[in-house]
Scaffold this active site. Structure first.
Site, PDB file in Angstrom:
ATOM      1  NE  ARG A  85      -3.437   2.839   0.869  1.00  0.00           N
ATOM      2  CZ  ARG A  85      -4.445   3.168   1.656  1.00  0.00           C
ATOM      3  NH1 ARG A  85      -5.011   2.276   2.430  1.00  0.00           N
ATOM      4  NH2 ARG A  85      -4.930   4.398   1.667  1.00  0.00           N
ATOM      5  NE  ARG A  94      -7.854   3.677  -1.393  1.00  0.00           N
ATOM      6  CZ  ARG A  94      -8.761   4.487  -0.899  1.00  0.00           C
ATOM      7  NH1 ARG A  94      -9.150   4.378   0.329  1.00  0.00           N
ATOM      8  NH2 ARG A  94      -9.271   5.448  -1.609  1.00  0.00           N
ATOM      9  CG  ASP A  97      -8.565   1.783   2.853  1.00  0.00           C
ATOM     10  OD1 ASP A  97      -7.731   2.105   3.720  1.00  0.00           O
ATOM     11  OD2 ASP A  97      -9.633   2.394   2.688  1.00  0.00           O
ATOM     12  CG  ASP A  99     -10.553   2.393   6.809  1.00  0.00           C
ATOM     13  OD1 ASP A  99      -9.436   2.885   7.037  1.00  0.00           O
ATOM     14  OD2 ASP A  99     -11.203   2.636   5.782  1.00  0.00           O
TER      15      ASP A  99
END
Length: 168
Positions: A85, A94, A97, A99
């Site tokens: 990344r 990307r 990712d 989160d």
């Protein structure tokens, strides 16, 4: 959420083999101490608040961990780095990712870590898979369940169920 997962991580990819990227990220998180007990379906999602780019493949993993929220965030960042990344374009394409969405009822606002994830209530690409695996998961500030947040979300971006799911 007695008996169900209490920690939720969103996974997304729109570069390269998106399915393989999500599987590698899942394995990277598990190797770093996040025990996944629930995995959503995969969803094709339109990029939101981003420059023009390919659609994402998104999912949400729910599970348990002995890691602190800060250590789990580091595990997410290490997994992203390991997978190549690069953060050169804000909200750009990307490979992966990750989160941290919810960590039980934790509420934090520190540099680099805000819990619950501040944009979660307004993002269908997170709420649809979260509501699939944990419709009763509660936002500790808003007091709304994932299903309620999804119903109230102002986001009207396109999201479609992907034909395949991740292998175990």
């Amino acid at each position: 959420m007695a008996g169900g997962p209490s920690v939720f991580v969103a996974l997304g990819s729109n570069v390269g083999d998106r399915e393989a990227n999500l599987l590698a990220a899942r394995r990277g998180l598990e190797a770093r101490g996040f025990r996944i007990t629930a995995m959503s379906s995969l969803y094709l999602t339109e990029p939101v608040d981003a420059p023009p780019q390919e659609w994402f493949l998104n999912a949400v993993a729910g599970g348990e961990t002995a890691l602190s929220p800060e250590a789990l965030l580091q595990a997410c960042l290490e997994t992203e780095r390991e997978m190549g990344r690069v953060r050169d374009v804000p909200r750009g394409p990307r490979t992966i990712d990750l989160d941290l969405l919810l960590y039980g009822n934790e509420v934090r606002e520190a540099p680099g870590l805000v819990l619950p994830h501040p944009r979660m209530p307004a993002r269908r690409f997170v709420l649809v898979p979260l509501a699939e695996i944990a419709p009763a998961a509660r936002h500790p500030i808003l007091g709304l369940s994932a299903a309620e947040m999804l119903r109230r979300s102002p986001d009207r971006s396109q999201i479609m169920l992907h034909e395949r799911s991740l292998p175990r």
